[in-house]
Design an enzyme around this catalytic site. Structure first.
Site, PDB file in Angstrom:
ATOM      1  N   ARG A  80      63.887 -52.283  77.538  1.00  0.00           N
ATOM      2  CA  ARG A  80      64.460 -52.828  76.311  1.00  0.00           C
ATOM      3  C   ARG A  80      65.664 -53.717  76.607  1.00  0.00           C
ATOM      4  O   ARG A  80      66.442 -53.437  77.511  1.00  0.00           O
ATOM      5  CB  ARG A  80      64.884 -51.689  75.376  1.00  0.00           C
ATOM      6  CG  ARG A  80      63.712 -50.864  74.888  1.00  0.00           C
ATOM      7  CD  ARG A  80      64.133 -49.574  74.196  1.00  0.00           C
ATOM      8  NE  ARG A  80      62.951 -48.857  73.721  1.00  0.00           N
ATOM      9  CZ  ARG A  80      62.228 -48.029  74.469  1.00  0.00           C
ATOM     10  NH1 ARG A  80      62.580 -47.792  75.734  1.00  0.00           N
ATOM     11  NH2 ARG A  80      61.150 -47.439  73.981  1.00  0.00           N
ATOM     12  N   HIS A 105      59.638 -54.851  76.937  1.00  0.00           N
ATOM     13  CA  HIS A 105      58.570 -55.159  77.905  1.00  0.00           C
ATOM     14  C   HIS A 105      58.077 -56.606  77.836  1.00  0.00           C
ATOM     15  O   HIS A 105      56.873 -56.870  77.906  1.00  0.00           O
ATOM     16  CB  HIS A 105      57.383 -54.214  77.701  1.00  0.00           C
ATOM     17  CG  HIS A 105      57.638 -52.799  78.125  1.00  0.00           C
ATOM     18  ND1 HIS A 105      58.576 -52.450  79.081  1.00  0.00           N
ATOM     19  CD2 HIS A 105      57.065 -51.625  77.720  1.00  0.00           C
ATOM     20  CE1 HIS A 105      58.551 -51.133  79.243  1.00  0.00           C
ATOM     21  NE2 HIS A 105      57.660 -50.607  78.431  1.00  0.00           N
ATOM     22  N   HIS A 179      53.021 -50.239  84.599  1.00  0.00           N
ATOM     23  CA  HIS A 179      53.139 -49.235  83.532  1.00  0.00           C
ATOM     24  C   HIS A 179      51.928 -48.299  83.502  1.00  0.00           C
ATOM     25  O   HIS A 179      51.465 -47.895  82.430  1.00  0.00           O
ATOM     26  CB  HIS A 179      53.294 -49.960  82.187  1.00  0.00           C
ATOM     27  CG  HIS A 179      54.021 -49.180  81.144  1.00  0.00           C
ATOM     28  ND1 HIS A 179      53.425 -48.167  80.424  1.00  0.00           N
ATOM     29  CD2 HIS A 179      55.296 -49.262  80.678  1.00  0.00           C
ATOM     30  CE1 HIS A 179      54.291 -47.677  79.553  1.00  0.00           C
ATOM     31  NE2 HIS A 179      55.438 -48.321  79.693  1.00  0.00           N
ATOM     32  N   ASP A 252      62.016 -40.153  78.674  1.00  0.00           N
ATOM     33  CA  ASP A 252      61.811 -41.604  78.603  1.00  0.00           C
ATOM     34  C   ASP A 252      63.056 -42.237  79.225  1.00  0.00           C
ATOM     35  O   ASP A 252      63.679 -43.112  78.631  1.00  0.00           O
ATOM     36  CB  ASP A 252      61.607 -42.064  77.163  1.00  0.00           C
ATOM     37  CG  ASP A 252      61.015 -43.476  77.071  1.00  0.00           C
ATOM     38  OD1 ASP A 252      60.828 -44.118  78.133  1.00  0.00           O
ATOM     39  OD2 ASP A 252      60.749 -43.943  75.943  1.00  0.00           O
ATOM     40  N   GLU A 313      57.903 -45.724  86.375  1.00  0.00           N
ATOM     41  CA  GLU A 313      58.071 -47.177  86.418  1.00  0.00           C
ATOM     42  C   GLU A 313      59.254 -47.546  87.320  1.00  0.00           C
ATOM     43  O   GLU A 313      60.407 -47.470  86.904  1.00  0.00           O
ATOM     44  CB  GLU A 313      58.296 -47.711  85.005  1.00  0.00           C
ATOM     45  CG  GLU A 313      57.224 -47.320  84.004  1.00  0.00           C
ATOM     46  CD  GLU A 313      57.723 -47.454  82.575  1.00  0.00           C
ATOM     47  OE1 GLU A 313      58.188 -48.560  82.204  1.00  0.00           O
ATOM     48  OE2 GLU A 313      57.673 -46.445  81.831  1.00  0.00           O
TER      49      GLU A 313
END
Length: 350
Positions: A80, A105, A179, A252, A313
C-alpha cells in the site's frame, strides 16, 4: 528437463500462454504470461505423492476477475501507498486509489493485469521462462518508462528462483514481489492453520486500521509475531493481540529480516511432510494468512474460505516512500534494479 507450452486463453486479441517447467524428478511449475501468474506447483509429499501446493484457478477468466492476486507478480510497487500519492524530486505524483483512499499493488492495472512477452531457456540442469514488459511513463500515475523482467527458473534440486530486474529512463518507484498463496497440504486438502512458520526476524511493522505501517518497528519477543522458532499460524488467528485482530484475525504484516540467503523463512506442514525454504536479498517479507478471503466461489474445486493459503511476499517494506527510516524503493534514472528470491521445496526429516 523441459518446458511445455500451450494456449490458456485470450484477451484483446492477445494469446495467453501456459508454460509448465518440469525437472527430472517430477517437480512442475506452471505459469502464464498474464501477470506472470504461477498457477500450479507440483511437489511430492512424504509418501511420494505429487500434488499442487498453491492456490489458483482452472480458467483464465477467473484470473481476470479474481481479486486475491493469486500467483501474480505485483508492481510497480507491492503493498500500500498511503493516500495514493507521493513526492519525488520535488514533484507530486497521484496514483490510482484502488483500496479505499490508498494505492495497492500497483493500481487498477498493475503488473498483474498485463500480457508479458515470454522466452524459454532449456538445458540439462535447469529450465526457465523470462517475462519482459515495458511499463510506459504515466502508467497508473508512476513516472518513467520502465523495462522490467521477471525470470522463473526451476532446477533439479527442486528449487524455484525468481529474478527481477528493472531499468527506468526517469527516477521512479519500483518494489516488486510474487503473491503466490502456498498450501503445503497438497491439492488444498486442509487450510494452513496447522502449518508452522519460522522467520529470522526480531522486528515487525506496526499497522494502523488501514493496514498501513505507522512507521514503528515492534519487537517480536513475547508476541504471536515471534517466528524465531517454529510457530503455528493458528496461534495468530486465535490471538487477542491488537495487531492480529486488526488484520482480520491473523497476519498481514511486514517483518524485517535479520539475514539474507540464509534459510531465513521456512514453512512446514507436518502432516504432508512438505517444507518450503525461502531465501532472498530483500530487506523484508510480508506474511499474509488469507484472512480476507471470502466464502464465495471455488479454488480448484474447493470452496473458497479464509486461511486456505499463506503468502510470503519478499520485498521492500510497504509505504517506504513515506517513511525515510525504511529502506528506499526509489529507482534512479538509468540505475538497474535487481532482486532475487529462491524457493526450495523439500521434505521434513523424520
Amino acid at each position: 528437463m523441459k518446458v511445455i507450452q500451450e494456449k490458456f486463453g485470450q484477451i484483446n486479441n492477445q494469446t495467453v500462454n501456459l508454460f509448465t517447467l518440469v525437472n527430472d524428478h517430477g517437480m512442475e511449475l506452471t505459469c502464464i504470461n498474464y501477470g506472470c501468474i504461477i498457477t500450479k506447483i507440483m511437489t511430492p509429499d512424504k509418501e511420494g505423492n505429487y500434488e499442487n501446493i498453491v492456490l489458483g484457478y482452472d480458467r483464465f477468466e477467473e484470473y481476470q476477475n479474481g481479486s486475491y492476486f493469486f500467483g501474480t507478480v505485483v508492481g510497480r510497487v507491492a503493498g500500500r501507498i498511503k493516500g495514493g500519492s507521493f513526492d519525488l524530486d520535488g514533484k507530486t505524483y497521484t496514483l490510482a486509489k484502488n483500496e479505499n483512499n490508498n494505492h495497492l499493488h500497483g493500481g487498477n492495472k498493475g503488473f498483474d493485469k498485463v500480457i508479458w512477452d515470454a522466452s524459454v531457456t532449456e538445458n540439462d540442469e535447469e529450465v526457465s521462462v523470462q517475462f519482459s514488459y515495458l511499463s510506459p511513463d504515466g502508467e497508473e500515475g508512476y513516472p518513467g518508462n520502465v523495462n522490467v523482467k521477471v525470470t522463473y527458473t526451476v532446477n533439479n534440486n527442486n528449487e524455484l528462483t525468481i529474478q527481477y530486474s528493472g531499468l527506468s529512463d526517469e527516477s521512479t518507484l519500483l518494489n516488486m514481489t510474487n503473491h503466490t498463496y502456498f498450501n503445503l497440504s497438497g491439492n488444498i486438502k486442509r487450510d494452513i492453520l496447522n502449518h508452522s512458520l519460522s522467520i529470522k526476524s526480531d522486528k515487525f511493522l506496526e499497522l494502523n486500521d488501514e493496514l498501513l505501517p505507522t512507521g514503528k518497528l515492534l519487537d517480536v519477543e513475547g508476541t504471536p509475531f515471534n517466528f524465531t522458532s517454529d510457530r503455528l499460524i493458528q496461534s495468530g488467528v486465535d490471538s487477542n493481540h491488537p495487531q492480529n485482530q486488526l488484520a482480520g484475525h491473523g497476519y498481514d504484516h511486514p517483518f524485517l529480516l535479520t539475514s539474507n540467503h540464509d534459510q531465513e523463512i521456512i514453512l512446514k506442514d507436518s502432516e504432508s511432510g512438505r517444507t518450503l525454504t525461502i531465501e532472498t536479498d530483500e530487506p523484508g517479507v510480508v506474511v499474509y494468512s488469507g484472512n480476507q478471503m471470502k466464502s464465495e466461489g471455488e479454488i480448484y474445486g474447493v470452496p473458497s474460505r479464509k486461511y486456505l493459503g499463506i503468502c510470503l511476499e519478499t520485498q521492500g517494506l510497504p509505504d517506504a516512500i513515506h517513511h525515510p527510516n525504511f529502506p528506499s524503493w526509489v529507482l534512479e534514472k538509468d540505475q538497474v534494479y535487481t532482486s532475487e528470491t529462491k524457493y526450495k521445496f523439500g521434505l521434513k526429516a523424520n
